[in-house]
Design an enzyme around this catalytic site. Structure first.
Site, PDB file in Angstrom:
ATOM      1  N   ARG A  87       4.105   1.664  -0.865  1.00 25.29           N
ATOM      2  CA  ARG A  87       4.909   1.876  -2.082  1.00 25.29           C
ATOM      3  C   ARG A  87       4.019   2.238  -3.277  1.00 25.29           C
ATOM      4  O   ARG A  87       4.384   3.084  -4.088  1.00 25.29           O
ATOM      5  CB  ARG A  87       5.718   0.608  -2.384  1.00 25.29           C
ATOM      6  CG  ARG A  87       6.761   0.288  -1.308  1.00 25.29           C
ATOM      7  CD  ARG A  87       8.108   0.920  -1.634  1.00 25.29           C
ATOM      8  NE  ARG A  87       9.072   0.752  -0.552  1.00 25.29           N
ATOM      9  CZ  ARG A  87       9.855  -0.311  -0.384  1.00 25.29           C
ATOM     10  NH1 ARG A  87       9.751  -1.353  -1.204  1.00 25.29           N
ATOM     11  NH2 ARG A  87      10.720  -0.355   0.613  1.00 25.29           N
ATOM     12  N   CYS A  91     -10.807  -2.793  18.572  1.00 22.63           N
ATOM     13  CA  CYS A  91     -11.107  -1.562  19.305  1.00 22.63           C
ATOM     14  C   CYS A  91     -12.610  -1.390  19.550  1.00 22.63           C
ATOM     15  O   CYS A  91     -13.380  -1.163  18.614  1.00 22.63           O
ATOM     16  CB  CYS A  91     -10.565  -0.366  18.511  1.00 22.63           C
ATOM     17  SG  CYS A  91     -10.904   1.218  19.282  1.00 22.63           S
ATOM     18  N   ALA A 107      -3.749 -37.307   8.766  1.00 24.02           N
ATOM     19  CA  ALA A 107      -4.551 -37.555   9.982  1.00 24.02           C
ATOM     20  C   ALA A 107      -5.580 -38.654   9.706  1.00 24.02           C
ATOM     21  O   ALA A 107      -6.028 -38.833   8.574  1.00 24.02           O
ATOM     22  CB  ALA A 107      -5.244 -36.270  10.416  1.00 24.02           C
ATOM     23  N   ARG A 123       1.422 -44.110  19.514  1.00 26.88           N
ATOM     24  CA  ARG A 123       0.407 -43.313  20.214  1.00 26.88           C
ATOM     25  C   ARG A 123      -0.509 -42.603  19.224  1.00 26.88           C
ATOM     26  O   ARG A 123      -0.205 -42.529  18.037  1.00 26.88           O
ATOM     27  CB  ARG A 123       1.080 -42.225  21.036  1.00 26.88           C
ATOM     28  CG  ARG A 123       1.678 -42.675  22.324  1.00 26.88           C
ATOM     29  CD  ARG A 123       2.358 -41.494  22.979  1.00 26.88           C
ATOM     30  NE  ARG A 123       2.987 -41.884  24.219  1.00 26.88           N
ATOM     31  CZ  ARG A 123       4.061 -41.277  24.731  1.00 26.88           C
ATOM     32  NH1 ARG A 123       4.622 -40.269  24.096  1.00 26.88           N
ATOM     33  NH2 ARG A 123       4.565 -41.696  25.874  1.00 26.88           N
ATOM     34  N   ASP A 129      -7.696 -17.335   9.393  1.00 29.28           N
ATOM     35  CA  ASP A 129      -8.850 -18.243   9.417  1.00 29.28           C
ATOM     36  C   ASP A 129      -9.431 -18.572   8.039  1.00 29.28           C
ATOM     37  O   ASP A 129     -10.164 -19.531   7.894  1.00 29.28           O
ATOM     38  CB  ASP A 129      -9.970 -17.646  10.282  1.00 29.28           C
ATOM     39  CG  ASP A 129      -9.526 -17.389  11.704  1.00 29.28           C
ATOM     40  OD1 ASP A 129      -8.606 -18.096  12.173  1.00 29.28           O
ATOM     41  OD2 ASP A 129     -10.081 -16.480  12.345  1.00 29.28           O
ATOM     42  N   GLY A 174      -8.822 -21.280  14.204  1.00 35.35           N
ATOM     43  CA  GLY A 174      -9.690 -21.140  13.042  1.00 35.35           C
ATOM     44  C   GLY A 174     -10.950 -20.333  13.301  1.00 35.35           C
ATOM     45  O   GLY A 174     -11.627 -19.944  12.362  1.00 35.35           O
ATOM     46  N   HIS A 180      -1.711 -19.868  19.430  1.00 37.42           N
ATOM     47  CA  HIS A 180      -1.188 -18.729  18.658  1.00 37.42           C
ATOM     48  C   HIS A 180       0.106 -19.023  17.921  1.00 37.42           C
ATOM     49  O   HIS A 180       0.534 -18.193  17.117  1.00 37.42           O
ATOM     50  CB  HIS A 180      -0.995 -17.523  19.587  1.00 37.42           C
ATOM     51  CG  HIS A 180      -2.285 -16.995  20.150  1.00 37.42           C
ATOM     52  ND1 HIS A 180      -2.924 -17.609  21.191  1.00 37.42           N
ATOM     53  CD2 HIS A 180      -3.051 -15.937  19.783  1.00 37.42           C
ATOM     54  CE1 HIS A 180      -4.043 -16.944  21.466  1.00 37.42           C
ATOM     55  NE2 HIS A 180      -4.143 -15.920  20.623  1.00 37.42           N
ATOM     56  N   VAL A 238       0.852  -1.203   0.000  1.00 43.37           N
ATOM     57  CA  VAL A 238       0.000   0.000   0.000  1.00 43.37           C
ATOM     58  C   VAL A 238       0.884   1.247   0.000  1.00 43.37           C
ATOM     59  O   VAL A 238       0.668   2.198  -0.767  1.00 43.37           O
ATOM     60  CB  VAL A 238      -0.944  -0.004   1.232  1.00 43.37           C
ATOM     61  CG1 VAL A 238      -1.597   1.360   1.432  1.00 43.37           C
ATOM     62  CG2 VAL A 238      -2.011  -1.079   1.078  1.00 43.37           C
ATOM     63  N   GLY A 284     -10.111  -8.936   9.370  1.00 46.63           N
ATOM     64  CA  GLY A 284     -11.206  -9.883   9.134  1.00 46.63           C
ATOM     65  C   GLY A 284     -12.556  -9.191   9.057  1.00 46.63           C
ATOM     66  O   GLY A 284     -12.631  -7.987   8.774  1.00 46.63           O
TER      67      GLY A 284
HETATM   68  O1  F6P Z   1      -8.975 -14.655  13.912  1.00 48.98           O
HETATM   69  C1  F6P Z   1      -7.707 -15.151  14.159  1.00 48.98           C
HETATM   70  C2  F6P Z   1      -7.686 -15.935  15.440  1.00 48.98           C
HETATM   71  O2  F6P Z   1      -6.368 -16.397  15.661  1.00 48.98           O
HETATM   72  C3  F6P Z   1      -8.670 -17.097  15.516  1.00 48.98           C
HETATM   73  O3  F6P Z   1      -8.200 -18.229  14.837  1.00 48.98           O
HETATM   74  C4  F6P Z   1      -8.801 -17.273  16.989  1.00 48.98           C
HETATM   75  O4  F6P Z   1     -10.057 -17.822  17.335  1.00 48.98           O
HETATM   76  C5  F6P Z   1      -8.689 -15.857  17.525  1.00 48.98           C
HETATM   77  O5  F6P Z   1      -8.052 -15.101  16.515  1.00 48.98           O
HETATM   78  C6  F6P Z   1      -7.902 -15.752  18.801  1.00 48.98           C
HETATM   79  O6  F6P Z   1      -7.944 -14.432  19.210  1.00 48.98           O
HETATM   80  P1  F6P Z   1      -6.989 -13.790  20.328  1.00 48.98           P
HETATM   81  O7  F6P Z   1      -5.721 -13.420  19.665  1.00 48.98           O
HETATM   82  O8  F6P Z   1      -7.743 -12.609  20.790  1.00 48.98           O
HETATM   83  O9  F6P Z   1      -6.766 -14.852  21.354  1.00 48.98           O
END
Ligand code: F6P
Length: 354
Positions: free
Chosen positions: A28, A76, A189, A165, A130, A173, A254, A26, A105
């Site tokens: 550049r 926010c 899986a 195991r 997601d 997600g 995360h 954006v 998002g």
């Molecule tokens: O929208 C991205 C995301 O990582 C989702 O996969 C997850 O449910 C949510 O954000 C977690 O949010 P926070 O960072 O507030 O824990």
């Protein structure tokens, strides 16, 4: 020639690898067109709290390969209030921000619409791991997140195989099973639990028992987060009790949201960022930049949000009434396409896991 003096750029909601590539693209693209750029820190809260900075071409050097977002991110609450919005508009006026590119998002797009309605042309770019924006096949960050999930699950596979195991792995997600189903396929899986499909627990137990009798040592079960009764340790305990296979539970959380963006995310972010600037400079507003069948396209943000609400079961029936028959068709087709993709992927997993 554009009448734009300055545009703002922000990243909002959960951060996603590739957001920095959006900021760079954006910046550049705007500078190439003689338009200055203001970086808004911390998503919409940067507008509400007057926390912005000038971005030069050098300010966005060396970020193309870095995860997270140099502009920081936030969800926010104050921006959603009348008072918060008034503060945001005042900050836009103070810095002569004539238009904004907002990457995030669905919550980010609601904010974009609010700003556009108040006279600040705003364009949304889908940035979330997601991949849960119905109008686009792809959201920035998804590929990196899936590859990270794959790498982590591969590590669990190694130790599952050594110790004969099973490992239940929960991946992020937010009610969208894209990361889960794709990493399940990629990691071999035995089963996957996602919101989009009904899960037959008994069939999975029988399958694990049958495969163990057939000599299979390691098992991976991928679960998308937030699914009651499955995205928890108790599911692993049930598998162990029912099948006799020792079972562990892991939550990647995360971990899948960080890391250097993949080529897919960098290129898509660069294309979308440049397109967003082009749309703003030719006077457009209230659009989401999307990828459809490999092409970068612009979709009306209200239509995109209706398609999203409909797909997620949140739309009121009368919401579709304000659209023309042609638009209704487009909205319905977007949801159908998404459902079909999940049906196909789920069927593929069932067919080849064994
Ligand atoms: O929208 C991205 C995301 O990582 C989702 O996969 C997850 O449910 C949510 O954000 C977690 O949010 P926070 O960072 O507030 O824990």
């Amino acid at each position: 020639m554009s009448q734009f003096r300055r545009i703002g750029v922000l990243t909002s909601g959960g951060d996603a690898p590739g957001m920095n590539d959006v900021v760079r693209s954006v910046t550049r693209a705007a500078l190439s067109n003689g338009v200055e750029v203001i970086g808004i820190n911390g998503g919409y809260s940067g507008l509400v709290n007057d926390n912005v900075r000038h971005l030069s071409a050098r300010d966005v050097s060396n970020i193309v390969n870095i995860g997270g977002t140099i502009l920081y991110s936030d969800r926010c609450k104050e921006f959603k209030t009348e008072e918060g919005m008034a503060k945001a508009i005042a900050v836009c006026e103070k810095y002569n921000i004539d238009g904004i590119v907002a990457c995030g998002g669905d919550g980010t797009f609601r904010g974009a619409t609010d700003l556009s309605n108040r006279g600040i042309p705003t364009i949304g770019i889908p940035g979330t791991i997601d991949n849960d924006i119905t109008s686009t096949d792809y959201t920035i960050g998804y590929d990196t997140a899936m590859n990270t999930a794959m790498e982590m699950i591969d590590r669990l596979r190694d130790t599952c195989e050594s110790h004969a195991r099973c490992n239940v792995v929960e991946v992020m997600g937010n009610h969208a099973g894209g990361i889960a189903i794709q990493s399940a396929i990629a990691c071999g899986a035995v089963a996957c639990v996602i919101c989009e499909k009904n899960f037959d627990e008994k069939a999975m137990m029988d399958k694990i028992k049958r495969l163990r009798a057939d000599g299979k040592r390691g098992f991976i079960v991928v679960v998308s987060e937030l699914i009651p009764n499955y995205a928890e340790e108790g599911f692993a305990k049930r598998i162990q009790e029912e099948t006799g296979v020792e079972t562990k539970f892991a939550r990647l959380a995360h971990v899948v949201r960080g890391g250097n963006p993949t080529l897919r995310d960098r290129v898509t972010a660069s294309r979308m960022g440049s397109r967003a600037v082009a749309e703003l400079l030719c006077g457009k507003s209230n659009l989401v930049i999307c990828e459809q069948a490999g092409e970068i396209v612009s979709v009306d943000i209200n239509l995109a949000q209706t398609a999203d609400r409909l797909y997620k079961g949140k739309a009121k029936p009368e919401e579709l009434d304000r659209y023309s028959p042609e638009e209704k068709k487009i909205i319905l087709a977007l949801g159908d396409k998404k459902r079909k993709r999940f049906d196909d992927m789920y069927a593929l997993l069932e067919e080849i896991s064994g």
